[in-house]
Design a protein around this motif. Structure first.
Motif, PDB file in Angstrom:
ATOM      1  N   UNK A 136     -50.109  -0.204  30.434  1.00 31.51           N
ATOM      2  CA  UNK A 136     -48.713  -0.005  30.706  1.00 31.51           C
ATOM      3  C   UNK A 136     -48.352   1.409  30.787  1.00 31.51           C
ATOM      4  N   UNK A 137     -47.381   1.863  31.510  1.00 33.40           N
ATOM      5  CA  UNK A 137     -46.854   3.181  31.608  1.00 33.40           C
ATOM      6  C   UNK A 137     -45.444   3.121  31.547  1.00 33.40           C
ATOM      7  N   UNK A 138     -44.915   2.442  30.368  1.00 32.95           N
ATOM      8  CA  UNK A 138     -43.259   2.224  30.161  1.00 32.95           C
ATOM      9  C   UNK A 138     -42.404   3.425  30.075  1.00 32.95           C
ATOM     10  N   UNK A 192     -42.936   2.640  34.415  1.00 32.00           N
ATOM     11  CA  UNK A 192     -41.398   3.081  34.484  1.00 32.00           C
ATOM     12  C   UNK A 192     -40.459   1.864  34.165  1.00 32.00           C
ATOM     13  N   UNK A 193     -39.296   1.737  34.433  1.00 25.79           N
ATOM     14  CA  UNK A 193     -38.394   0.990  33.955  1.00 25.79           C
ATOM     15  C   UNK A 193     -37.746   0.492  35.324  1.00 25.79           C
ATOM     16  N   UNK A 194     -36.798  -0.539  34.996  1.00 25.90           N
ATOM     17  CA  UNK A 194     -35.756  -0.917  36.197  1.00 25.90           C
ATOM     18  C   UNK A 194     -34.898   0.218  36.606  1.00 25.90           C
ATOM     19  N   UNK A 195     -34.803   1.196  35.779  1.00 19.57           N
ATOM     20  CA  UNK A 195     -34.049   2.010  36.462  1.00 19.57           C
ATOM     21  C   UNK A 195     -34.284   2.652  37.608  1.00 19.57           C
ATOM     22  N   UNK A 255     -40.335  -1.690  27.855  1.00 22.80           N
ATOM     23  CA  UNK A 255     -39.825  -1.014  29.059  1.00 22.80           C
ATOM     24  C   UNK A 255     -38.450  -0.939  28.881  1.00 22.80           C
ATOM     25  N   UNK A 256     -37.882   0.174  29.485  1.00 24.51           N
ATOM     26  CA  UNK A 256     -36.479   0.395  29.498  1.00 24.51           C
ATOM     27  C   UNK A 256     -35.864   0.283  28.103  1.00 24.51           C
TER      28      UNK A 256
END
Length: 292
Positions: A34-36, A87-90, A114-115
């Protein structure tokens, strides 16, 4: 030449190194898999010319799952978009337009860690979180108007959700057969069935999906090979359609016109039964050798 004592020493060192590597794989796999991207609580989401609604759902173990709804006027339905492992939902939010342009609302959530989402990340916990979100969507939208879309890591979770519910359709974008199989490609000498915390057996869950299944995959995907989707498409061949993006890789399908045409064809049409009467479906080629 090594004597008997030397061989025992070498073997002992090899075993110790092997065990250490296994221990590291077990405890570091979350970091490797995971790369949050983490966002501060007061981060403000903004997408030009798009109406969004942010929400937070508290789970039974006290975690917070943060999500966005991208809203369209008079929506035809809802696409529940399950993103990849980074990443994130951004950033992932920019792909919502691919469904909104066809009149669908889009819901995206960040997995735990995440996020703005919180909580300890496990396969069981994430599956449970996503079912909670799905239930909330279902409270407001009939399932025949819900499309599940899983991208890469999210393809496994989307398949699991589809196997336990009755959405209109399931769309898998660059799916894996199982994460255990993907990992084995890189560390074939490891007992991954014992080590991996996120086995994600998409192929097992796919057997129980009752809705139409669409699989989209790039033929030049080097992370998750195209042949993975070929195998998946054979699990339920009567209800599965494989869409091939010629030359597409793992992260660039959205840059291909073919991808957008496929997506439009998939979500804007209803599956129709094929009348095979009068077709050549039962015609067999001669077994004799010919030049034809």
């Amino acid at each position: 030449m090594f004597n008997a004592v030397d061989w025992k020493y070498v073997l002992t060192i090899v075993v110790i190194v092997y065990l250490v590597i296994n221990i590291l794989v077990y405890f570091l796999q979350d970091f490797l898999m995971f790369k949050p991207e983490k966002l501060v609580k007061d981060f403000q989401f903004y997408y030009e010319n798009q109406e969004i609604e942010e929400y937070n759902i508290e789970t039974r173990d006290g975690a917070i799952i943060n999500g966005l709804r991208f809203k369209t006027p008079n929506p035809k339905g809802v696409v529940f978009y399950l993103k990849g492992n980074s990443k994130s939902i951004k950033g992932w939010g920019k792909f919502a337009v691919d469904f909104m342009r066809h009149g669908y609302d889009v819901i995206m959530v960040d997995y735990r860690g995440f996020g703005k989402s919180t909580g300890r990340r496990t396969q069981k916990a994430i599956k449970r979180d996503l079912q909670v979100v799905y239930n909330k969507i279902k409270d407001n939208v009939a399932e025949k108007y819900i499309i599940l879309y899983g991208r890469s890591l999210g393809s496994g979770f989307a398949t699991k959700l589809a196997s336990m519910n009755n959405p209109r359709m399931l769309i898998l974008d660059a799916p894996y057969y199982s994460l255990s199989k993907v990992a084995k490609k890189y560390v074939p000498f490891m007992p991954l069935s014992l080590l991996i915390k996120f086995p994600m057996p998409t192929y097992k869950w796919l057997k129980y999906v009752k809705c139409p299944i669409h699989i989209i995959h790039g033929t030049d995907d080097r992370l998750i090979p195209y042949k993975t989707s070929v195998k998946l498409s054979k699990i339920q061949p009567k209800s599965t359609t494989l869409h091939s993006v010629i030359g597409g890789g793992h992260k660039n399908l959205n840059t291909f016109e073919a991808y957008h045409k496929m997506l439009a064809d998939i979500i804007t049409s209803r599956p129709k039964p094929v009348n095979l009467e009068g077709s050549s479906i039962n015609v067999k080629h001669s077994s004799r050798k010919t030049n034809a």
